[in-house]
Motif scaffolding. Structure first.
Motif, short mmCIF file in Angstrom:
data_model
loop_
_atom_site.label_atom_id
_atom_site.label_comp_id
_atom_site.label_asym_id
_atom_site.label_seq_id
_atom_site.Cartn_x
_atom_site.Cartn_y
_atom_site.Cartn_z
N GLU A 85 -17.90 49.43 65.92
CA GLU A 85 -18.62 48.20 66.27
C GLU A 85 -19.95 48.47 66.95
O GLU A 85 -20.84 47.63 66.96
N PRO B 195 -13.69 54.22 61.10
CA PRO B 195 -12.78 53.75 62.15
C PRO B 195 -11.32 53.79 61.74
O PRO B 195 -11.00 53.74 60.56
N HIS C 285 -13.41 51.15 66.42
CA HIS C 285 -13.59 50.02 65.52
C HIS C 285 -14.95 50.01 64.81
O HIS C 285 -15.27 49.05 64.12
N ASN D 157 -9.49 51.53 63.46
CA ASN D 157 -9.23 50.15 63.90
C ASN D 157 -8.11 50.06 64.93
O ASN D 157 -7.48 49.02 65.10
N LYS D 158 -7.89 51.17 65.62
CA LYS D 158 -6.96 51.21 66.76
C LYS D 158 -7.70 51.74 67.98
O LYS D 158 -7.84 51.06 68.99
N ASN E 261 -15.03 44.05 71.04
CA ASN E 261 -13.58 44.10 70.94
C ASN E 261 -12.94 44.05 72.33
O ASN E 261 -11.93 43.37 72.54
#
Length: 378
Positions: free
Chosen positions: A288, A280, A286, A282-283, A152
């Motif tokens: 990942e 997550p 994430h 997602n801010k 990301n």
């Protein structure tokens, strides 16, 4: 040709040396085997100026810089720009006393104290943002190269026309030595009276997903769940208090607190499987990647996980497609543990972890630097 050997290296870290060992600390240790390394802590939160350099006994070429500045710490919150300017001025002066010029500076992103690494006089500077967050701004921060464990972050840089290279999380020497022994003495996994399942890491980070963990702990009382990580929590946060009470009151849970790397390798040797459970936003997170994955892999044991982007198509994992399916995935693994912990899979996991030793990651960084230097000279 650039080599990490015989260099004077400064590492700027947002976490102090007393923090449990993560990438910054492991890179410092590994680099000190062939270089002189200084690891600078953030200023201590006390009144008055002091500056000290302490050697690490097991790593004679590694020095830890500790200091405080002559300002009360509350200035950091009320006149932060002034506090940062004074901090930079003091640190820059003291660093020049260590050496007029470092060969290399590695900036791990102490964003609260330093706008960039311009205050360090170094021949080469590397920027290594590890953790992504919503307000992370793509910037080289005065460095020639950027690296990250986060795709990301790499993507954020790319969108701004900047180059950031992906380098995965690393495996420390202690875990790598343990992994090589496992390879040499590999035996067929056998089911014991109880299955031992491990979870390592901070148990109270905002993105730990406790609900599926509670379910499997409750529904599988015959399985012993071992948690390795700090048990300090904020009593004013209800979910943390409830999670802590659940852990300490449940009979098939064992809490070990924070262990050093050597202790953790020994504890991991007794596990039949490992867990990873994140949710997550997602801010700021994430889902990942995670540093604990490489350490889990070094044991050869199966990993049961919520979705992690980097490893989603990897056959060495047992990863649920959606969070709601976590218990179903857990149950499936328990029924087929002999297959998931087979010698073939165990060897593949260990070899993958060893391919990410910190010494290998350092070699990869060397190659990227040399390829770039070569292209400039052609």
């Amino acid at each position: 040709m650039f080599k990490f050997a015989g260099k004077n290296i400064l590492i700027i870290s947002p976490q102090p040396w007393t923090h449990h060992n993560i990438s910054k600390h492991h890179y410092a240790k590994e680099l000190s085997l062939r270089n002189k390394v200084w690891f600078i802590n953030a200023p201590e939160k006390k009144w008055g100026f002091h500056f000290s350099i302490k050697k690490i006994i097991d790593y004679p070429n590694l020095s830890i810089i500790s200091y405080s500045i002559p300002l009360p710490y509350f200035f950091f919150f009320h006149v932060r720009s002034w506090y940062k300017k004074i901090n930079v001025r003091i640190v820059a002066k003291r660093l020049r006393e260590i050496t007029p010029e470092f060969d290399l500076c590695i900036d791990f992103g102490n964003y609260l104290l330093y706008e960039n690494a311009d205050f360090v006089n170094a021949k080469l500077k590397l920027y290594f943002p590890v953790d992504d967050f919503e307000n992370l701004q793509p910037s080289m921060r005065g460095s020639a190269f950027a690296f990250s464990v986060s795709n990301n972050i790499v993507a954020k840089f790319t969108k701004q026309g900047l180059t950031c290279h992906f380098i995965n999380h690393g495996l420390s020497k202690e875990f790598a030595d343990f992994a090589r022994l496992r390879l040499i003495n590999m035996k067929r996994w056998q089911r014991g009276e109880n299955l031992n399942v491990g979870y390592a890491g901070n148990l109270f980070i905002p993105f730990i997903y406790t609900e599926p963990l509670k379910k499997i702990i409750t529904n599988y009382p015959e399985v012993i769940f071992h948690f390795f990580g700090s048990t300090n929590y904020d009593k004013t946060i209800s979910w943390q208090a409830e999670w802590y009470e659940f852990l300490v009151q449940t009979k098939n849970v064992k809490l070990y607190g924070s262990l050093n790397t050597a202790q953790l390798t020994l504890a991991f040797a007794n596990m039949d499987a490992f867990l990873l459970s994140y949710k997550p936003d997602n801010k700021n997170y994430h889902a990942e990647n995670s540093h604990k994955i490489i350490e889990y892999l070094s044991t050869g044991r199966v990993i049961i996980s919520t979705p992690i982007t980097l490893y989603k198509q990897n056959k060495l994992f047992c990863m649920c497609d959606e969070h709601k399916d976590f218990e179903q995935t857990f149950n499936m693994v328990l029924k087929n543990m002999e297959s998931y912990n087979s010698i073939v899979y165990a060897k593949e996991r260990i070899l993958l972890s060893l391919d990410n030793e910190y010494v290998r990651q350092i070699e990869r960084i060397e190659s990227i630097i040399n390829l770039s230097e070569g292209s400039r000279n052609n």
